[in-house]
Design an enzyme around this catalytic site. Structure first.
Site, PDB file in Angstrom:
ATOM      1  N   CYS A  80       0.816  -1.232   0.000  1.00  0.00           N
ATOM      2  CA  CYS A  80       0.000   0.000   0.000  1.00  0.00           C
ATOM      3  C   CYS A  80       0.842   1.272   0.000  1.00  0.00           C
ATOM      4  O   CYS A  80       0.318   2.352  -0.250  1.00  0.00           O
ATOM      5  CB  CYS A  80      -0.961   0.009   1.183  1.00  0.00           C
ATOM      6  SG  CYS A  80      -2.079  -1.393   1.168  1.00  0.00           S
ATOM      7  N   HIS A 108      -3.003   7.444   1.939  1.00  0.00           N
ATOM      8  CA  HIS A 108      -3.476   6.113   1.528  1.00  0.00           C
ATOM      9  C   HIS A 108      -4.854   5.894   2.157  1.00  0.00           C
ATOM     10  O   HIS A 108      -5.072   6.199   3.327  1.00  0.00           O
ATOM     11  CB  HIS A 108      -2.486   5.055   2.003  1.00  0.00           C
ATOM     12  CG  HIS A 108      -3.005   3.663   1.859  1.00  0.00           C
ATOM     13  ND1 HIS A 108      -3.560   3.203   0.681  1.00  0.00           N
ATOM     14  CD2 HIS A 108      -3.075   2.631   2.750  1.00  0.00           C
ATOM     15  CE1 HIS A 108      -3.942   1.950   0.860  1.00  0.00           C
ATOM     16  NE2 HIS A 108      -3.670   1.580   2.095  1.00  0.00           N
ATOM     17  N   ASN A 159     -10.141   0.210   0.055  1.00  0.00           N
ATOM     18  CA  ASN A 159      -8.677   0.266   0.036  1.00  0.00           C
ATOM     19  C   ASN A 159      -8.186  -0.366  -1.270  1.00  0.00           C
ATOM     20  O   ASN A 159      -8.304  -1.571  -1.452  1.00  0.00           O
ATOM     21  CB  ASN A 159      -8.149  -0.487   1.264  1.00  0.00           C
ATOM     22  CG  ASN A 159      -6.635  -0.507   1.351  1.00  0.00           C
ATOM     23  OD1 ASN A 159      -5.947  -0.179   0.395  1.00  0.00           O
ATOM     24  ND2 ASN A 159      -6.123  -0.910   2.498  1.00  0.00           N
TER      25      ASN A 159
HETATM   26  O1  UT7 Z   1      -3.666  -0.912   3.545  1.00  0.00           O
HETATM   27  C1  UT7 Z   1      -2.954  -1.514   4.568  1.00  0.00           C
HETATM   28  C2  UT7 Z   1      -3.321  -0.947   5.813  1.00  0.00           C
HETATM   29  N1  UT7 Z   1      -4.461  -1.646   6.396  1.00  0.00           N
HETATM   30  C3  UT7 Z   1      -5.102  -1.011   7.342  1.00  0.00           C
HETATM   31  O2  UT7 Z   1      -4.833   0.124   7.601  1.00  0.00           O
HETATM   32  C4  UT7 Z   1      -6.151  -1.757   8.140  1.00  0.00           C
HETATM   33  C5  UT7 Z   1      -6.014  -1.334   9.578  1.00  0.00           C
HETATM   34  N2  UT7 Z   1      -6.972  -1.948  10.457  1.00  0.00           N
HETATM   35  C6  UT7 Z   1      -8.290  -1.611  10.439  1.00  0.00           C
HETATM   36  O3  UT7 Z   1      -8.700  -0.807   9.645  1.00  0.00           O
HETATM   37  C7  UT7 Z   1      -9.190  -2.214  11.474  1.00  0.00           C
HETATM   38  O4  UT7 Z   1      -8.401  -2.906  12.428  1.00  0.00           O
HETATM   39  C8  UT7 Z   1     -10.252  -3.149  10.880  1.00  0.00           C
HETATM   40  C9  UT7 Z   1     -11.286  -2.345  10.116  1.00  0.00           C
HETATM   41  C10 UT7 Z   1      -9.626  -4.184   9.972  1.00  0.00           C
HETATM   42  C11 UT7 Z   1     -10.987  -3.893  11.993  1.00  0.00           C
HETATM   43  O5  UT7 Z   1     -11.576  -2.957  12.880  1.00  0.00           O
HETATM   44  P1  UT7 Z   1     -11.383  -3.135  14.457  1.00  0.00           P
HETATM   45  O6  UT7 Z   1     -12.119  -2.039  15.089  1.00  0.00           O
HETATM   46  O7  UT7 Z   1      -9.894  -3.241  14.724  1.00  0.00           O
HETATM   47  O8  UT7 Z   1     -12.127  -4.496  14.737  1.00  0.00           O
HETATM   48  P2  UT7 Z   1     -11.544  -5.851  15.335  1.00  0.00           P
HETATM   49  O9  UT7 Z   1     -10.608  -6.521  14.396  1.00  0.00           O
HETATM   50  O10 UT7 Z   1     -11.075  -5.586  16.739  1.00  0.00           O
HETATM   51  O11 UT7 Z   1     -12.868  -6.725  15.424  1.00  0.00           O
HETATM   52  C12 UT7 Z   1     -13.933  -6.371  16.311  1.00  0.00           C
HETATM   53  C13 UT7 Z   1     -15.076  -7.358  16.117  1.00  0.00           C
HETATM   54  C14 UT7 Z   1     -14.615  -8.794  16.172  1.00  0.00           C
HETATM   55  O12 UT7 Z   1     -15.645  -9.557  16.804  1.00  0.00           O
HETATM   56  P3  UT7 Z   1     -15.524  -9.967  18.340  1.00  0.00           P
HETATM   57  O13 UT7 Z   1     -14.277 -10.794  18.452  1.00  0.00           O
HETATM   58  O14 UT7 Z   1     -15.425  -8.677  19.108  1.00  0.00           O
HETATM   59  O15 UT7 Z   1     -16.780 -10.730  18.599  1.00  0.00           O
HETATM   60  C15 UT7 Z   1     -14.542  -9.206  14.725  1.00  0.00           C
HETATM   61  O16 UT7 Z   1     -14.705 -10.591  14.548  1.00  0.00           O
HETATM   62  O17 UT7 Z   1     -15.637  -7.174  14.832  1.00  0.00           O
HETATM   63  C16 UT7 Z   1     -15.698  -8.441  14.158  1.00  0.00           C
HETATM   64  N3  UT7 Z   1     -15.592  -8.203  12.714  1.00  0.00           N
HETATM   65  C17 UT7 Z   1     -16.667  -7.957  11.964  1.00  0.00           C
HETATM   66  N4  UT7 Z   1     -17.994  -7.852  12.263  1.00  0.00           N
HETATM   67  C18 UT7 Z   1     -18.826  -7.561  11.259  1.00  0.00           C
HETATM   68  C19 UT7 Z   1     -14.489  -8.202  11.941  1.00  0.00           C
HETATM   69  N5  UT7 Z   1     -14.835  -7.936  10.664  1.00  0.00           N
HETATM   70  C20 UT7 Z   1     -16.178  -7.785  10.655  1.00  0.00           C
HETATM   71  C21 UT7 Z   1     -17.104  -7.489   9.646  1.00  0.00           C
HETATM   72  N6  UT7 Z   1     -18.413  -7.389   9.998  1.00  0.00           N
HETATM   73  N7  UT7 Z   1     -16.752  -7.302   8.361  1.00  0.00           N
END
Ligand code: UT7
Length: 322
Positions: free
Chosen positions: A116, A249, A279
């Site tokens: 990225c 980005h 993204n």
């Molecule tokens: O281009 C390269 C750079 N990439 C990035 O910058 C990505 C950086 N990271 C992020 O943007 C975020 O970490 C994410 C958007 C990927 C995830 O958001 P988060 O607030 O960190 O969520 P999380 O991974 O802590 O997940 C929270 C909950 C989990 O459920 P439990 O364990 O709390 O029950 C996940 O399983 O959200 C769940 N979850 C979803 N729920 C509904 C994960 N993906 C989804 C989804 N829909 N698509």
């Protein structure tokens, strides 16, 4: 002294936008529009149809950039193309693009892989080629078909990415357009965002799909993007007050807002496309840059801070006056 300057921009998104609800239904995901919008800011993305490759998207973006610059394909003596989703292992997507554009002047063309951060790496590279005097006119391109390396069963990653391409024409100039660039990498963090497969005998071996520790990436991104913004501003001998636009980005609106806050830039000075593009990895910055130019947001004489972070880990920034 030779400088480099952006003289034209172009971009391309394949097909119609696919909104969160349609994607969730199509892929049978346990997710919701509300979750995706709240956590990422993404509402729609574009997905390339089967058979459409990174070079096809890049071709349209480059034709538009050339037209905006008032240049013909054979005016270009350098192509630097950033992608993590090349057409083939080799030849490079850059040489395929060169051929599709009808460039026959023997100029250099190569791919660059910094995920990225790829466009920032490509821009910094082309800037150095031009300032050295070895090349006069470059196409700097980011093009991705990330939909091909997504695990559509993994709701934590597959809703985040999209396909697209962006390009700029970068030319030798007596006045500076690119004021400074900064590039970094730290391979110790390579496992938190990776496609841990490889190709052997033409077959993917191992796990050829994207895997990400989202929270680890988020924390890393917020930290290094703030640091590299300060670094590139200092390297250019400029101040935060001289920045008109932040063109980051486009991965997550919350990361982008955090960087803007640290730069004391109001939200309306951040170019945002993540809501409509998702993204698009190496393509996201040139896509946003082109949109900012064509919408009349970024005008001639204004200065933009471009920055990106991605797998590797890699990160970088560029300070640019249009
Ligand atoms: O281009 C390269 C750079 N990439 C990035 O910058 C990505 C950086 N990271 C992020 O943007 C975020 O970490 C994410 C958007 C990927 C995830 O958001 P988060 O607030 O960190 O969520 P999380 O991974 O802590 O997940 C929270 C909950 C989990 O459920 P439990 O364990 O709390 O029950 C996940 O399983 O959200 C769940 N979850 C979803 N729920 C509904 C994960 N993906 C989804 C989804 N829909 N698509």
């Amino acid at each position: 002294m030779i400088h480099s300057r952006i003289t034209g921009t172009g971009s391309y998104l394949p097909g119609d936008p696919v909104d969160n609800t349609a994607l969730i239904a199509d892929k049978g995901l346990d997710s919701s529009d509300e979750w995706i919008v709240e956590r990422t800011g993404i509402r729609t993305r574009h997905l390339a149809p089967a058979g459409v490759a990174a070079s096809d998207l890049a071709l349209v973006a480059c034709r538009r950039a050339l037209e905006a610059a008032g240049r013909q394909p054979n005016d270009i003596d350098l192509i630097v193309l950033a992608t993590s989703t090349p057409d083939f292992v080799f030849p490079s997507t850059a040489t395929i693009l060169q051929d599709k554009l009808g460039i026959t002047n023997g100029g250099a063309a190569f791919d660059l892989q910094a995920v990225c951060s790829g466009f920032i790496y490509a821009l910094a590279t082309a800037d150095k080629f031009i300032r050295s005097g070895s090349h006069k006119r470059a196409l700097v391109v980011g093009s991705e078909v990330f939909s091909r390396i997504l695990d559509w069963q993994d709701r934590g990653t597959c809703v985040l990415f999209g396909d697209g391409a962006g390009a700029i024409v970068l030319e030798a100039s007596e006045t500076p357009g690119i004021h400074a660039t900064a590039l970094h990498a730290d391979g110790r963090h390579r496992d938190i965002l990776a496609v841990p497969g490889h190709v052997c005998g033409g077959q993917p071996i191992g796990d050829p799909l994207l895997r990400m520790d989202g929270q680890a990436v988020f924390k890393f991104a917020v930290k290094v993007l703030a640091e590299v913004a300060e670094e590139v501003i200092a390297a250019a001998g400029m101040t935060k007050e001289q920045i008109d636009w932040l063109i980051p980005h486009q991965a997550n609106i919350r990361i982008m807002q955090s960087t803007a806050k640290k730069l004391h830039l109001p939200p309306e000075k951040v170019v945002v496309t993540v809501d409509r593009h998702g993204n698009t990895s190496a393509a996201s910055i040139p896509l946003a840059f082109d949109e900012a130019v064509r919408s009349g947001q970024l005008r001639a004489g204004e200065t933009a801070l471009l920055e990106g972070v991605g797998g590797g880990f890699t990160w970088g920034a560029a300070l640019v006056t249009l």
